[in-house]
Design a protein around this motif. Structure first.
Motif, short mmCIF file in Angstrom:
data_model
loop_
_atom_site.label_atom_id
_atom_site.label_comp_id
_atom_site.label_asym_id
_atom_site.label_seq_id
_atom_site.Cartn_x
_atom_site.Cartn_y
_atom_site.Cartn_z
N TYR A 31 59.67 93.33 7.66
CA TYR A 31 59.70 92.06 6.84
C TYR A 31 60.83 92.35 5.77
O TYR A 31 60.77 93.59 5.60
CB TYR A 31 58.39 91.33 6.15
CG TYR A 31 57.47 91.97 5.13
CD1 TYR A 31 57.72 92.21 4.09
CD2 TYR A 31 56.61 93.03 5.84
CE1 TYR A 31 57.08 92.72 3.17
CE2 TYR A 31 56.04 93.82 4.96
CZ TYR A 31 56.06 93.59 3.39
OH TYR A 31 55.49 94.49 2.69
N ASP A 36 60.56 87.08 5.35
CA ASP A 36 60.75 86.84 6.73
C ASP A 36 60.49 88.02 7.53
O ASP A 36 60.97 89.17 7.38
CB ASP A 36 62.30 86.37 6.95
CG ASP A 36 62.59 85.06 6.07
OD1 ASP A 36 61.51 84.31 5.84
OD2 ASP A 36 63.68 84.68 6.01
N SER A 38 60.88 90.29 11.32
CA SER A 38 61.83 90.33 12.55
C SER A 38 61.17 91.30 13.29
O SER A 38 60.58 92.21 12.71
CB SER A 38 63.29 90.86 11.86
OG SER A 38 64.30 91.03 12.82
N TRP A 49 64.10 85.39 13.09
CA TRP A 49 63.28 85.75 11.81
C TRP A 49 62.18 84.64 11.74
O TRP A 49 62.29 83.60 12.59
CB TRP A 49 63.95 85.62 10.48
CG TRP A 49 64.74 86.64 10.33
CD1 TRP A 49 64.89 87.88 9.84
CD2 TRP A 49 66.11 86.74 10.61
NE1 TRP A 49 65.88 88.75 9.54
CE2 TRP A 49 66.79 88.10 10.22
CE3 TRP A 49 67.15 85.71 11.30
CZ2 TRP A 49 68.23 88.15 10.62
CZ3 TRP A 49 68.32 86.14 11.68
CH2 TRP A 49 68.94 87.53 11.11
N LEU A 50 60.93 85.12 11.75
CA LEU A 50 59.93 84.17 11.62
C LEU A 50 59.30 84.15 10.04
O LEU A 50 59.26 84.97 9.23
CB LEU A 50 58.67 84.64 12.25
CG LEU A 50 58.52 84.95 13.63
CD1 LEU A 50 57.34 85.56 14.18
CD2 LEU A 50 58.94 83.55 14.39
N ARG A 51 59.59 82.72 9.61
CA ARG A 51 59.48 82.76 8.06
C ARG A 51 58.00 82.03 8.05
O ARG A 51 57.74 80.96 8.17
CB ARG A 51 60.45 81.84 7.70
CG ARG A 51 60.34 81.35 6.06
CD ARG A 51 61.42 80.56 5.30
NE ARG A 51 62.47 81.55 5.25
CZ ARG A 51 63.95 81.38 5.09
NH1 ARG A 51 63.94 80.13 4.80
NH2 ARG A 51 64.89 82.14 5.10
N GLU A 53 54.84 80.20 6.10
CA GLU A 53 54.49 79.15 5.20
C GLU A 53 53.01 79.00 5.05
O GLU A 53 52.34 78.83 6.07
CB GLU A 53 55.22 77.92 5.66
CG GLU A 53 55.10 76.96 4.81
CD GLU A 53 55.67 75.51 5.13
OE1 GLU A 53 55.19 74.27 4.68
OE2 GLU A 53 56.68 75.52 6.08
N PHE A 61 54.68 79.93 11.13
CA PHE A 61 55.65 80.68 11.09
C PHE A 61 56.86 80.09 11.67
O PHE A 61 57.05 79.70 12.95
CB PHE A 61 55.46 81.97 11.95
CG PHE A 61 54.38 83.11 11.46
CD1 PHE A 61 54.97 83.71 10.54
CD2 PHE A 61 53.30 82.81 11.67
CE1 PHE A 61 54.00 84.74 9.96
CE2 PHE A 61 52.09 83.58 11.09
CZ PHE A 61 52.68 84.75 10.42
N LEU A 64 63.69 81.12 12.75
CA LEU A 64 65.08 81.03 12.51
C LEU A 64 65.84 82.00 13.29
O LEU A 64 65.67 83.12 13.31
CB LEU A 64 65.14 81.44 10.89
CG LEU A 64 64.15 80.98 9.99
CD1 LEU A 64 64.39 81.54 8.37
CD2 LEU A 64 64.57 79.45 9.58
N LEU A 69 71.15 80.64 9.62
CA LEU A 69 71.22 81.31 8.37
C LEU A 69 72.60 81.50 7.76
O LEU A 69 72.72 81.94 6.66
CB LEU A 69 70.61 82.66 8.47
CG LEU A 69 69.17 82.80 8.78
CD1 LEU A 69 68.83 84.26 8.82
CD2 LEU A 69 68.11 82.63 7.43
#
Length: 70
Positions: A31, A36, A38, A49-51, A53, A61, A64, A69
């Motif tokens: 991360y 995020d 990866s 990427w996984l963001r 929340e 997740f 992205l 980006l």
């Protein structure tokens, strides 16, 4: 698109995932400073990427890609 994990403690789950990455128990994920995630094998690193929340009773997740980006 997203991955949603139902849990009573989403903050705790996110903390534990990061802790296990830091301890290298989880070896194929990293991360960044933004939080995020990866996948780290050469074929996949920095391609998406996984963001995370934190929500009520779930950890979401968002996915992205590199186009998102730019």
């Amino acid at each position: 698109m997203a991955i949603i994990v139902k849990t009573e403690n989403p903050e705790g789950l996110l903390y534990e995932i990061k802790r296990l990455i830091d301890q290298r128990v989880i070896e194929l994920w990293s991360y960044d400073a933004a939080g995020d995630f990866s996948h780290t094998p050469d074929k996949w690193i920095n391609r998406a990427w996984l963001r995370p929340e934190v929500r009520e009773e779930e950890l979401k997740f968002g996915i992205l890609g590199t186009r998102m980006l730019q």
